[in-house]
Motif scaffolding. Sequence first.
Motif, PDB file in Angstrom:
ATOM      1  N   MET A   1      -4.104   3.241  -3.239  1.00  8.80           N
ATOM      2  CA  MET A   1      -3.131   2.690  -2.372  1.00  8.80           C
ATOM      3  C   MET A   1      -3.097   3.462  -1.120  1.00  8.80           C
ATOM      4  N   SER A   2      -3.070   2.750   0.021  1.00 12.62           N
ATOM      5  CA  SER A   2      -2.973   3.402   1.292  1.00 12.62           C
ATOM      6  C   SER A   2      -1.716   2.980   1.964  1.00 12.62           C
ATOM      7  N   ALA A   3      -1.257   3.800   2.941  1.00 17.11           N
ATOM      8  CA  ALA A   3      -0.046   3.472   3.652  1.00 17.11           C
ATOM      9  C   ALA A   3      -0.181   3.751   5.125  1.00 17.11           C
ATOM     10  N   SER A   4      -1.243   3.352   5.743  1.00 10.61           N
ATOM     11  CA  SER A   4      -1.443   3.589   7.154  1.00 10.61           C
ATOM     12  C   SER A   4      -0.504   2.730   7.968  1.00 10.61           C
ATOM     13  N   VAL A   5      -0.221   3.170   9.176  1.00 12.90           N
ATOM     14  CA  VAL A   5       0.684   2.438  10.040  1.00 12.90           C
ATOM     15  C   VAL A   5       0.118   2.429  11.450  1.00 12.90           C
ATOM     16  N   GLY A  22     -10.627  -4.906  10.090  1.00  9.55           N
ATOM     17  CA  GLY A  22     -10.015  -3.616   9.797  1.00  9.55           C
ATOM     18  C   GLY A  22      -9.458  -3.556   8.390  1.00  9.55           C
ATOM     19  N   ALA A  23      -8.855  -4.672   7.948  1.00  7.44           N
ATOM     20  CA  ALA A  23      -8.301  -4.711   6.594  1.00  7.44           C
ATOM     21  C   ALA A  23      -9.387  -4.559   5.540  1.00  7.44           C
ATOM     22  N   VAL A  24     -10.531  -5.204   5.766  1.00  9.15           N
ATOM     23  CA  VAL A  24     -11.644  -5.075   4.824  1.00  9.15           C
ATOM     24  C   VAL A  24     -12.092  -3.622   4.724  1.00  9.15           C
ATOM     25  N   GLY A  25     -12.056  -2.908   5.871  1.00 16.07           N
ATOM     26  CA  GLY A  25     -12.525  -1.531   5.881  1.00 16.07           C
ATOM     27  C   GLY A  25     -11.557  -0.536   5.292  1.00 16.07           C
ATOM     28  N   VAL A  26     -10.252  -0.839   5.306  1.00 12.77           N
ATOM     29  CA  VAL A  26      -9.255   0.138   4.878  1.00 12.77           C
ATOM     30  C   VAL A  26      -8.555  -0.269   3.583  1.00 12.77           C
ATOM     31  N   VAL A  27      -8.151  -1.523   3.502  1.00 22.37           N
ATOM     32  CA  VAL A  27      -7.279  -1.953   2.411  1.00 22.37           C
ATOM     33  C   VAL A  27      -8.007  -2.100   1.079  1.00 22.37           C
ATOM     34  N   PHE A  28      -9.239  -2.600   1.119  1.00 23.84           N
ATOM     35  CA  PHE A  28      -9.896  -3.035  -0.111  1.00 23.84           C
ATOM     36  C   PHE A  28     -10.943  -2.059  -0.650  1.00 23.84           C
ATOM     37  N   GLY A  29     -10.974  -0.851  -0.099  1.00 21.81           N
ATOM     38  CA  GLY A  29     -11.989   0.094  -0.543  1.00 21.81           C
ATOM     39  C   GLY A  29     -11.881   0.458  -2.011  1.00 21.81           C
ATOM     40  N   ASP A  30     -10.664   0.731  -2.478  1.00 20.15           N
ATOM     41  CA  ASP A  30     -10.456   1.158  -3.860  1.00 20.15           C
ATOM     42  C   ASP A  30     -10.807   0.044  -4.841  1.00 20.15           C
ATOM     43  N   ILE A  31     -10.202  -1.117  -4.663  1.00 21.34           N
ATOM     44  CA  ILE A  31     -10.473  -2.231  -5.588  1.00 21.34           C
ATOM     45  C   ILE A  31     -11.905  -2.731  -5.421  1.00 21.34           C
ATOM     46  N   VAL A  68      -2.371 -10.432 -11.315  1.00 18.49           N
ATOM     47  CA  VAL A  68      -1.780  -9.213 -10.758  1.00 18.49           C
ATOM     48  C   VAL A  68      -1.985  -9.104  -9.248  1.00 18.49           C
ATOM     49  N   VAL A  69      -3.211  -9.343  -8.792  1.00 17.06           N
ATOM     50  CA  VAL A  69      -3.493  -9.144  -7.369  1.00 17.06           C
ATOM     51  C   VAL A  69      -3.163 -10.388  -6.551  1.00 17.06           C
ATOM     52  N   THR A  70      -3.766 -11.524  -6.924  1.00 17.95           N
ATOM     53  CA  THR A  70      -3.608 -12.725  -6.101  1.00 17.95           C
ATOM     54  C   THR A  70      -2.187 -13.282  -6.162  1.00 17.95           C
ATOM     55  N   LEU A  71      -1.660 -13.473  -7.371  1.00 19.79           N
ATOM     56  CA  LEU A  71      -0.337 -14.067  -7.486  1.00 19.79           C
ATOM     57  C   LEU A  71       0.777 -13.058  -7.205  1.00 19.79           C
ATOM     58  N   LYS A  72       0.693 -11.886  -7.834  1.00 20.86           N
ATOM     59  CA  LYS A  72       1.794 -10.934  -7.694  1.00 20.86           C
ATOM     60  C   LYS A  72       1.833 -10.316  -6.296  1.00 20.86           C
ATOM     61  N   TYR A  73       0.736  -9.657  -5.902  1.00 30.01           N
ATOM     62  CA  TYR A  73       0.775  -8.923  -4.640  1.00 30.01           C
ATOM     63  C   TYR A  73       0.564  -9.823  -3.418  1.00 30.01           C
ATOM     64  N   VAL A  74      -0.517 -10.592  -3.413  1.00 28.71           N
ATOM     65  CA  VAL A  74      -0.844 -11.386  -2.228  1.00 28.71           C
ATOM     66  C   VAL A  74       0.187 -12.483  -1.984  1.00 28.71           C
ATOM     67  N   GLY A 232      -6.133  -0.169  -6.873  1.00 25.87           N
ATOM     68  CA  GLY A 232      -6.278  -0.480  -5.459  1.00 25.87           C
ATOM     69  C   GLY A 232      -5.527  -1.729  -5.061  1.00 25.87           C
ATOM     70  N   GLY A 233      -5.018  -2.483  -6.043  1.00 19.06           N
ATOM     71  CA  GLY A 233      -4.262  -3.684  -5.729  1.00 19.06           C
ATOM     72  C   GLY A 233      -2.987  -3.388  -4.956  1.00 19.06           C
TER      73      GLY A 233
END
Length: 632
Positions: A1-5, A22-31, A68-74, A232-233
Motif C-alpha cells: 500500500m502506498s500513500a503518495s500525495v 502514473g497510476a500504473v507505475g506507482v499504484v499497481f506495483g505490489d499487486i 476484494v479488489v474490483t468490487l470492494k476497493y475499486v 497491494g489491493g
Amino acid sequence: MSASVANSSTKVVQGAPVLMLGAVGVVFGDIGTSPLYTLRECLKAAGGVSQANVFGIVSLILWSILIVVTLKYVSFVMRAGNDGEGGILALTALASGVAPERLRNVLLTLGVFGAAMFYGDSMITPAISVISAVEGVTLIDAQLTAWIVPISLVILTGLFAIQKHGTSAVGKVFGPVMVVWFVTLAALGLLHIVQHPVILEAASPTFAISFLAHSPGTAFIVLGSVFLALTGGEALYADMGHFGKRPIRLAWMFLVWPSLVMNYFGQGALVMMHPETLKQPFFESAPSWGLVPLVILATAATIIASQAVISGAFSMTKQAVQLGFLPRIPIVHTSTHEIGQVYVPFINLSLFAAVVFLVVFFKSSDNLASAYGIAVASTMLLTTLLMYFITHCLWHWKPLATALVIGPFAVVDAVFVSSNVSKVLDGGWFPLLAGATLFTVMTTWHKGRETLVDRMKAENLPLKDIIHSLCRGSHPPSRVDGTAVFPGGVAGMTPTAFMHNLKHNRVLHKTNIFLAGTTDNVPHVRDADKAVVEDLGDGCYAVRVRHGFMEIPDVPVLLTLIQKQIPGWTYDAADTSFFLARDTIRATGESKTMALWREKLFAFLGRNAAQAAEYYSLPPNRVVELGGQINM
C-alpha cells in the motif's frame, strides 16, 4: 500500500492519460508482481498439480480479485474519499468524524492498528518482491542459487540508498516500465491459454466452490496463499489522492486486471501441460530466448513495487505525526513541486534494517510467503469495518443496505485473516510483532500527549488572565521592540516558554503572538481558513491554527497569512524571535491513565523527537529555547 500525495495543481494540469500512466507505475506495483509466486505457493499448499487443484485455485484467484479488489476497493471503498485522499488513516479520520462520540476512540484505535500493520507490510513487500524476481536466475544457471541472497541485498541496498535523493526523476520511467510489465504478463498468459484453452473453464465459480467443499481443511490453508494475489489491493485506495479515482479505475479495468487474470490462467495452463514447471511456473512460462529479459524486467518491476511501498511508509509517517500518533520525526521534502514526495531518514533506515533481516533470515520467497499476508489481511478487514460507519453515519444508508454490502465483504476479509493465522508460526509472527510494537508506540504517544495537555490545562493559568494581570497591574514588565512568537501552545492556555521568558529575561515584546495548532480530520485546510486571530489587547494576539493531516506546519508562512488580521503589524523575519519550550518529561508513576512503563516510553520518545524549530520550519538564528521539567 502506498500513500503518495500530489498538490492540487498537478491534478488540474495533467490529463487522464498521464495520470493513468502514473497510476500504473506507482499504484499497481505490489499487486502486479504477485504472479511471480502466488500460483506456485497455492499449488504447493494444495499438495501438487492435479486438474481439480489447478482449476479450483485459478478460479479462487479470479473470484477473489473480482470480489476484494474490483468490487470492494475499486467500486466501493474508493467512493469514500477524505477530501480526495485515501488510505487507512485518512479513512479513520473520516469515519471517526461522523461516528457516534462514544465510538470515536475505538475507531481511532482500529485505524492506528491498521496503520501499524501497514508498516509490517512495508517491510515484507520489498524483500519478497525482489528475492522472487532474482530467483529467476536459477533457471539460467542452477549454480547461481547461492547468489540469490547477495544479489537481492545489493539491489535492496541501492534502492534504500537513493531514497534521500527523491524519486521524481526515477518516477518518470515507472509508468512505461510497468506498462511493459503488464503487457508481458498478458502475453505470457495468452501464449499458454491458446495452447491449453480448457483452462478457461476455471472462470466458472463452481470450480472454486467445489475445491472449497471437497477438502475444507486443505482449502482453508490454500486460501492463505490465494490471498497473495490480493496484496497491494489497498494501494488503489491509498493513492487515490495522488491520481484520482477515474485514472486508477480505468488503469485497473482495462490493463492491470485483464493482464493479471490472463497470466494466472496461463500459468495454470502451463502446469497442467508440464507439471514439472511447478517450481517456477512464472519464469518457465517464457520461451528460452526470453528468460534473461524477463528476469531483468521482473527485477525492475519489483524495485518499482518496493519503491511505492517505501514512499507509502514515508507518507503514512507524515500523517501519523500530524494526527499526533508519532513524535516529531525529521521529514525532508525531496521535490519543490510535489508536496507528497518526502523522505523520512529514520523510517528509511528502520525499513532497510528490517528488510535485510527478512532476506537473510528467510532466504527465499517460499519462506517469505509464509510471513506474508496476515498484516495486509488485517488492514483490509479494518478498512471494511470503518466503511460501515461511512455508509451508515455519513452516507445515511438504511441498515439493510449497509448490511447487504458490508456483510459479505467483512465475511470474505475475515476468512482471509483466519486462513493467514496458520502462517503465524512459520513467519507471520514478524509483521505481527513489528505491528504490535508500532501500535504500542503510537497509542502511547497519543495518550501521553493527551495526558500532558490535560495537565497543562489544569496547572497553567488562562492566557487572557495572565496578559491582563501583567500589562495592567501595578508593576508591568519592561517592553522591548520586536515580535515574540510562541508556537505549539494549547488554545487558551499560557505557554510555558512565555513564562520562562518572563522569569529569566523579565521583558515583554512590543508584539506577542501565541500560536495554538490543531490537526483537522481533512488532508488540507485552505489558506483562508488556516488561522483565526484574537486580539488580547496590549499588543498580544492568540492565533488558533488549523492544519490538515497531510500538511507540515510552516510558521513563517503562517505569519505572512495573518498579517492582515493584525492592524499595523507586518512579519519581518529579522525582527521576530521564536520562543520554544524544551521541556524534559519525567516518568513518576503517578499518572492515573498510564502505567509506569508507558510513562517511561513516552518520556523516551519525547527526548528523541525532532527539534521543534525544525518541525515548525523556523529560521535557526531566530529561535530561543527555554528548558524546564514536566512530571507525568
